[in-house]
Design an enzyme around this catalytic site. Sequence first.
Site, PDB file in Angstrom:
ATOM      1  N   ARG A 223       0.848  -1.190   0.000  1.00 31.79           N
ATOM      2  CA  ARG A 223       0.000   0.000   0.000  1.00 31.79           C
ATOM      3  C   ARG A 223       0.886   1.244   0.000  1.00 31.79           C
ATOM      4  O   ARG A 223       1.953   1.255   0.628  1.00 31.79           O
ATOM      5  CB  ARG A 223      -0.899   0.027   1.249  1.00 31.79           C
ATOM      6  CG  ARG A 223      -2.010  -1.000   1.250  1.00 31.79           C
ATOM      7  CD  ARG A 223      -3.087  -0.691   0.205  1.00 31.79           C
ATOM      8  NE  ARG A 223      -4.202  -1.634   0.249  1.00 31.79           N
ATOM      9  CZ  ARG A 223      -4.330  -2.687  -0.557  1.00 31.79           C
ATOM     10  NH1 ARG A 223      -3.411  -2.956  -1.465  1.00 31.79           N
ATOM     11  NH2 ARG A 223      -5.388  -3.470  -0.468  1.00 31.79           N
ATOM     12  N   HIS A 271      -0.861   0.116  -9.786  1.00 31.64           N
ATOM     13  CA  HIS A 271      -1.500  -0.865  -8.867  1.00 31.64           C
ATOM     14  C   HIS A 271      -1.959  -2.100  -9.662  1.00 31.64           C
ATOM     15  O   HIS A 271      -3.137  -2.454  -9.690  1.00 31.64           O
ATOM     16  CB  HIS A 271      -2.691  -0.226  -8.132  1.00 31.64           C
ATOM     17  CG  HIS A 271      -3.089  -0.993  -6.893  1.00 31.64           C
ATOM     18  ND1 HIS A 271      -3.425  -0.378  -5.711  1.00 31.64           N
ATOM     19  CD2 HIS A 271      -3.189  -2.328  -6.640  1.00 31.64           C
ATOM     20  CE1 HIS A 271      -3.734  -1.299  -4.804  1.00 31.64           C
ATOM     21  NE2 HIS A 271      -3.600  -2.498  -5.352  1.00 31.64           N
TER      22      HIS A 271
HETATM   23  P1  NDP Z   1      -1.405 -11.897   4.867  1.00 31.20           P
HETATM   24  O1  NDP Z   1      -2.378 -11.403   5.888  1.00 31.20           O
HETATM   25  O2  NDP Z   1      -1.480 -13.304   4.425  1.00 31.20           O
HETATM   26  O3  NDP Z   1       0.091 -11.629   5.378  1.00 31.20           O
HETATM   27  C1  NDP Z   1       0.443 -10.501   6.103  1.00 31.20           C
HETATM   28  C2  NDP Z   1       1.861 -10.674   6.632  1.00 31.20           C
HETATM   29  O4  NDP Z   1       2.285  -9.434   7.213  1.00 31.20           O
HETATM   30  C3  NDP Z   1       1.968 -11.730   7.724  1.00 31.20           C
HETATM   31  O5  NDP Z   1       3.179 -12.441   7.594  1.00 31.20           O
HETATM   32  C4  NDP Z   1       1.991 -10.890   9.005  1.00 31.20           C
HETATM   33  O6  NDP Z   1       2.701 -11.464  10.106  1.00 31.20           O
HETATM   34  C5  NDP Z   1       2.762  -9.683   8.522  1.00 31.20           C
HETATM   35  N1  NDP Z   1       2.510  -8.525   9.401  1.00 31.20           N
HETATM   36  C6  NDP Z   1       1.338  -7.910   9.659  1.00 31.20           C
HETATM   37  N2  NDP Z   1       1.525  -6.906  10.546  1.00 31.20           N
HETATM   38  C7  NDP Z   1       2.828  -6.899  10.858  1.00 31.20           C
HETATM   39  C8  NDP Z   1       3.631  -6.128  11.725  1.00 31.20           C
HETATM   40  N3  NDP Z   1       3.114  -5.139  12.461  1.00 31.20           N
HETATM   41  N4  NDP Z   1       4.941  -6.411  11.818  1.00 31.20           N
HETATM   42  C9  NDP Z   1       5.485  -7.428  11.086  1.00 31.20           C
HETATM   43  N5  NDP Z   1       4.779  -8.205  10.240  1.00 31.20           N
HETATM   44  C10 NDP Z   1       3.470  -7.947  10.128  1.00 31.20           C
HETATM   45  O7  NDP Z   1      -1.575 -10.907   3.618  1.00 31.20           O
HETATM   46  P2  NDP Z   1      -1.313 -11.206   2.070  1.00 31.20           P
HETATM   47  O8  NDP Z   1       0.047 -11.784   1.933  1.00 31.20           O
HETATM   48  O9  NDP Z   1      -2.446 -11.937   1.473  1.00 31.20           O
HETATM   49  O10 NDP Z   1      -1.348  -9.711   1.487  1.00 31.20           O
HETATM   50  C11 NDP Z   1      -0.464  -8.723   1.940  1.00 31.20           C
HETATM   51  C12 NDP Z   1      -0.863  -7.349   1.418  1.00 31.20           C
HETATM   52  O11 NDP Z   1      -0.550  -7.227   0.037  1.00 31.20           O
HETATM   53  C13 NDP Z   1      -2.344  -7.015   1.475  1.00 31.20           C
HETATM   54  O12 NDP Z   1      -2.747  -6.633   2.778  1.00 31.20           O
HETATM   55  C14 NDP Z   1      -2.462  -5.878   0.482  1.00 31.20           C
HETATM   56  O13 NDP Z   1      -2.251  -4.640   1.133  1.00 31.20           O
HETATM   57  C15 NDP Z   1      -1.312  -6.131  -0.491  1.00 31.20           C
HETATM   58  N6  NDP Z   1      -1.790  -6.487  -1.840  1.00 31.20           N
HETATM   59  C16 NDP Z   1      -1.444  -5.684  -2.895  1.00 31.20           C
HETATM   60  C17 NDP Z   1      -1.856  -5.993  -4.166  1.00 31.20           C
HETATM   61  C18 NDP Z   1      -1.430  -5.164  -5.337  1.00 31.20           C
HETATM   62  O14 NDP Z   1      -1.930  -5.371  -6.444  1.00 31.20           O
HETATM   63  N7  NDP Z   1      -0.497  -4.263  -5.189  1.00 31.20           N
HETATM   64  C19 NDP Z   1      -2.706  -7.167  -4.433  1.00 31.20           C
HETATM   65  C20 NDP Z   1      -2.975  -7.963  -3.265  1.00 31.20           C
HETATM   66  C21 NDP Z   1      -2.538  -7.611  -2.025  1.00 31.20           C
HETATM   67  P3  NDP Z   1       2.210 -12.856  10.788  1.00 31.20           P
HETATM   68  O15 NDP Z   1       2.640 -13.900   9.804  1.00 31.20           O
HETATM   69  O16 NDP Z   1       2.970 -12.905  12.043  1.00 31.20           O
HETATM   70  O17 NDP Z   1       0.719 -12.754  10.935  1.00 31.20           O
HETATM   71  C1  OXD Z   2      -5.776  -6.302  -2.757  1.00 33.72           C
HETATM   72  C2  OXD Z   2      -5.411  -5.376  -3.820  1.00 33.72           C
HETATM   73  O1  OXD Z   2      -5.597  -5.986  -1.581  1.00 33.72           O
HETATM   74  O2  OXD Z   2      -5.864  -5.564  -4.964  1.00 33.72           O
HETATM   75  O3  OXD Z   2      -6.266  -7.398  -3.057  1.00 33.72           O
HETATM   76  O4  OXD Z   2      -4.640  -4.441  -3.581  1.00 33.72           O
END
Ligand code: NDP
Ligand code: OXD
Length: 308
Positions: A223, A271
């Site tokens: 993001r 994006h």
């Molecule tokens: P997940 O919820 O599966 O993974 C999130 C990860 O972040 C986990 O490993 C979690 O740790 C870690 N995390 C969360 N908070 C913290 C923190 N404070 N400190 C350290 N680590 C942290 O999410 P996804 O992998 O499915 O997606 C990740 C992000 O990608 C989405 O939230 C979205 O914003 C972005 N995205 C962007 C897209 C684009 O087109 N650009 C498309 C899809 C997604 P833990 O393992 O310990 O829970």
């Molecule tokens: C998502 C994205 O969060 O598209 O899935 O950014």
Amino acid sequence: MTMQVVFCDPSADAESWVASLRRHLPGAQVDNWIDGAAAADYAVAWAPPQAFIDQQTRLKALFNVGAGVDKLLALKLPPHLTIIRLDDAGMGVQMAEYVCHAVIRHFREFVQYEAQAAQGVWERRKPHARSAFAVGILGMGVLGQRVASALRHFEFPVNGWSRSHRSVDGVTGYAGLDQLPQFLARSKAVVCLLPLTPDTRNILSRKTLAQLPAGAYVVNVARGDHLVDEDLLALLDSGHLAGATLDVFRTEPLPGGHAFWRHPKIRVTPHTSAQTLLEDSIAQIADKILAFDRGAEIAGRVDAARGY
Ligand code: NDP
Ligand code: OXD
């Protein structure tokens, strides 16, 4: 009683999404939301307006048409609303190819080769040691792990940072703020795949980016609010950072006058690193609605207090 499903995504081609939901849930009544529509059992939504939440008072669950729930959690939600986010649904492979492309483009110096080719220069550059080029992934969830495995395929050392300790094959794991400095110091490229939460907003700042080794590369595919724009620009201009590939921005579309568009060390995409795929997403959501409805456990439950 017939199951009622309501779809709401003001930015989508609603007709196609509703048609697909109807195909996958033939026993359900599926409608696109309009202001004042009757309350449904399940919602399938992306960035709905507050009025949608206020009117849909008897939802058993809301299925978020995306992985990130930051926009949804910014609304005023009933405290016990069950939220399920997309779990890969075809985004993992896209994210893996996007990040590998950005990392390899930097590591193999394609930018420099393109500049040489433009001048008709035939000259091989000295190869870099792959074993000394560790890629650090902030966020080792569904997408972070998929990206890690793709990078491992190209034999890059991979560091992963998460909130809780995670053991992922072939990845050196770091967890929590205490271990962030070591993670940063040992990563020649950093990839942000964190959810946007109060704890992760502005995490790519002068303070953290300066802890990367000199000449490091930044990829932000999570993001825009993870990155402090001026801090990135300052560290690129001082020469501490070599470059950045950015797919997400504080304001989207990225405004025409933003410095990122013209900066020679920044590559911008709109994006698009992992697009939500209609058929994959609806197939996953429909399966989960049916499983949830019969009381089965399903993956992708959001913990609103945690923010993801
Ligand atoms: P997940 O919820 O599966 O993974 C999130 C990860 O972040 C986990 O490993 C979690 O740790 C870690 N995390 C969360 N908070 C913290 C923190 N404070 N400190 C350290 N680590 C942290 O999410 P996804 O992998 O499915 O997606 C990740 C992000 O990608 C989405 O939230 C979205 O914003 C972005 N995205 C962007 C897209 C684009 O087109 N650009 C498309 C899809 C997604 P833990 O393992 O310990 O829970
Ligand atoms: C998502 C994205 O969060 O598209 O899935 O950014």
